[in-house]
Scaffold this active site. Structure first.
Site, PDB file in Angstrom:
ATOM      1  N   CYS A 281      -3.997   0.584  -2.659  1.00  0.00           N
ATOM      2  CA  CYS A 281      -3.867  -0.654  -1.890  1.00  0.00           C
ATOM      3  C   CYS A 281      -2.765  -1.545  -2.464  1.00  0.00           C
ATOM      4  CB  CYS A 281      -5.176  -1.438  -1.919  1.00  0.00           C
ATOM      5  SG  CYS A 281      -6.525  -0.706  -0.994  1.00  0.00           S
TER       6      CYS A 281
ATOM      7  N   ASN B 217       0.846  -1.198   0.000  1.00  0.00           N
ATOM      8  CA  ASN B 217       0.000   0.000   0.000  1.00  0.00           C
ATOM      9  C   ASN B 217       0.882   1.249   0.000  1.00  0.00           C
ATOM     10  OD1 ASN B 217       0.571  -0.777   2.709  1.00  0.00           O
ATOM     11  ND2 ASN B 217      -1.177   0.353   3.501  1.00  0.00           N
ATOM     12  N   ILE B 218       0.396   2.263  -0.702  1.00  0.00           N
ATOM     13  CA  ILE B 218       1.142   3.515  -0.872  1.00  0.00           C
ATOM     14  C   ILE B 218       0.161   4.648  -0.580  1.00  0.00           C
ATOM     15  CG2 ILE B 218       2.485   4.939  -2.459  1.00  0.00           C
ATOM     16  CD1 ILE B 218       2.913   2.318  -4.142  1.00  0.00           C
ATOM     17  N   GLU B 219       0.321   5.268   0.587  1.00  0.00           N
ATOM     18  CA  GLU B 219      -0.631   6.312   0.996  1.00  0.00           C
ATOM     19  C   GLU B 219      -0.176   7.694   0.542  1.00  0.00           C
ATOM     20  OE1 GLU B 219      -1.342   5.651   5.192  1.00  0.00           O
ATOM     21  OE2 GLU B 219      -2.468   3.824   4.749  1.00  0.00           O
TER      22      GLU B 219
ATOM     23  N   GLU C   4      -2.904  -4.697  -3.185  1.00  0.00           N
ATOM     24  CA  GLU C   4      -3.365  -5.608  -4.242  1.00  0.00           C
ATOM     25  C   GLU C   4      -3.373  -4.910  -5.598  1.00  0.00           C
ATOM     26  OE1 GLU C   4      -4.685  -4.893  -1.330  1.00  0.00           O
ATOM     27  OE2 GLU C   4      -5.912  -6.516  -0.516  1.00  0.00           O
TER      28      GLU C   4
ATOM     29  N   CYS D 295     -10.198  -4.958  -0.102  1.00  0.00           N
ATOM     30  CA  CYS D 295     -11.322  -4.011  -0.143  1.00  0.00           C
ATOM     31  C   CYS D 295     -12.153  -4.230  -1.415  1.00  0.00           C
ATOM     32  CB  CYS D 295     -10.809  -2.568  -0.067  1.00  0.00           C
ATOM     33  SG  CYS D 295     -10.191  -1.915  -1.633  1.00  0.00           S
TER      34      CYS D 295
ATOM     35  N   CYS E 244     -10.465  -3.292  -4.781  1.00  0.00           N
ATOM     36  CA  CYS E 244      -9.477  -4.281  -5.245  1.00  0.00           C
ATOM     37  C   CYS E 244     -10.168  -5.533  -5.784  1.00  0.00           C
ATOM     38  CB  CYS E 244      -8.510  -4.635  -4.120  1.00  0.00           C
ATOM     39  SG  CYS E 244      -7.372  -3.286  -3.737  1.00  0.00           S
TER      40      CYS E 244
HETATM   41  N1  THU Z   1      -5.267  -1.643   2.434  1.00  0.00           N
HETATM   42  C1  THU Z   1      -4.665  -2.421   1.496  1.00  0.00           C
HETATM   43  O1  THU Z   1      -3.620  -2.061   0.955  1.00  0.00           O
HETATM   44  N2  THU Z   1      -5.255  -3.605   1.172  1.00  0.00           N
HETATM   45  C2  THU Z   1      -6.316  -4.143   1.830  1.00  0.00           C
HETATM   46  O2  THU Z   1      -6.689  -5.263   1.533  1.00  0.00           O
HETATM   47  C3  THU Z   1      -6.991  -3.372   2.881  1.00  0.00           C
HETATM   48  C4  THU Z   1      -6.523  -1.979   3.088  1.00  0.00           C
HETATM   49  C5  THU Z   1      -4.596  -0.402   2.843  1.00  0.00           C
HETATM   50  C6  THU Z   1      -5.252   0.875   2.417  1.00  0.00           C
HETATM   51  C7  THU Z   1      -4.693   1.847   3.452  1.00  0.00           C
HETATM   52  O3  THU Z   1      -3.407   2.281   3.036  1.00  0.00           O
HETATM   53  C8  THU Z   1      -4.531   0.985   4.698  1.00  0.00           C
HETATM   54  O4  THU Z   1      -4.517  -0.348   4.251  1.00  0.00           O
HETATM   55  C9  THU Z   1      -5.637   1.206   5.727  1.00  0.00           C
HETATM   56  O5  THU Z   1      -6.895   1.051   5.146  1.00  0.00           O
END
Ligand code: THU
Length: 137
Positions: A53, A42-44, A55, A91, A94
């Site tokens: 996300c 994940n890259i915020e 995935e 999510c 994804c």
């Molecule tokens: N996130 C994912 O990367 N994949 C998932 O399956 C669930 C959520 C990330 C999104 C965000 O950066 C962090 O987790 C919190 O929601």
């Protein structure tokens, strides 16, 4: 590639996560039919909306390299600094991206089972009656 091996790849991908806002780090490892593994994390973003996300990172890396045939994906995630043994389920966005490229009856999603093991789900189990390209034909 065994399920445990692919989950290990996802663990390594998780180490690259950039999650300074949620503190929740996720790793994914996507296996293509030709045996290649694409890792994603994940890259915020400070603006929140542009966050991606793990995935989708893995899928977009693979598709951008010309790969569209997928076997399975392993996903692991949890609070930063923890070993992430609880289930981290993909999510809805994804799941929909998976639906674009994968047969929902065939594509396998590997999740931690919360007891030290790995559980298998098909995309159709996680996205029943999914809307896909076939609906537009
Ligand atoms: N996130 C994912 O990367 N994949 C998932 O399956 C669930 C959520 C990330 C999104 C965000 O950066 C962090 O987790 C919190 O929601």
């Amino acid at each position: 590639m065994t399920n445990d091996e692919l989950m290990h790849e996802a663990e390594q991908a998780r180490e690259m996560a950039y999650a300074p806002y949620s503190g929740f780090t996720v790793g994914a490892a996507l296996l293509t039919k030709d045996g290649t593994v694409y890792r994603g994390c994940n890259i915020e973003n400070a603006a929140f909306g542009p966050s991606n996300c793990a995935e989708r990172t893995a899928f977009f890396k693979a598709v951008s390299e010309g790969k569209r045939d997928f076997v399975k994906i392993a996903i692991t995630g949890g609070k930063q600094g923890t070993s992430a043994t609880d289930t981290c389920s993909p999510c809805g966005v994804c799941r929909q991206v998976m639906m674009e490229f994968c047969d929902p009856q065939e594509f396998v999603i590997l999740l931690r089972d919360g007891q030290g093991g790995v559980m298998e789900k098909t995309l159709s189990q996680l996205l029943p009656l999914g809307f896909g390209a076939g609906n537009l034909q």
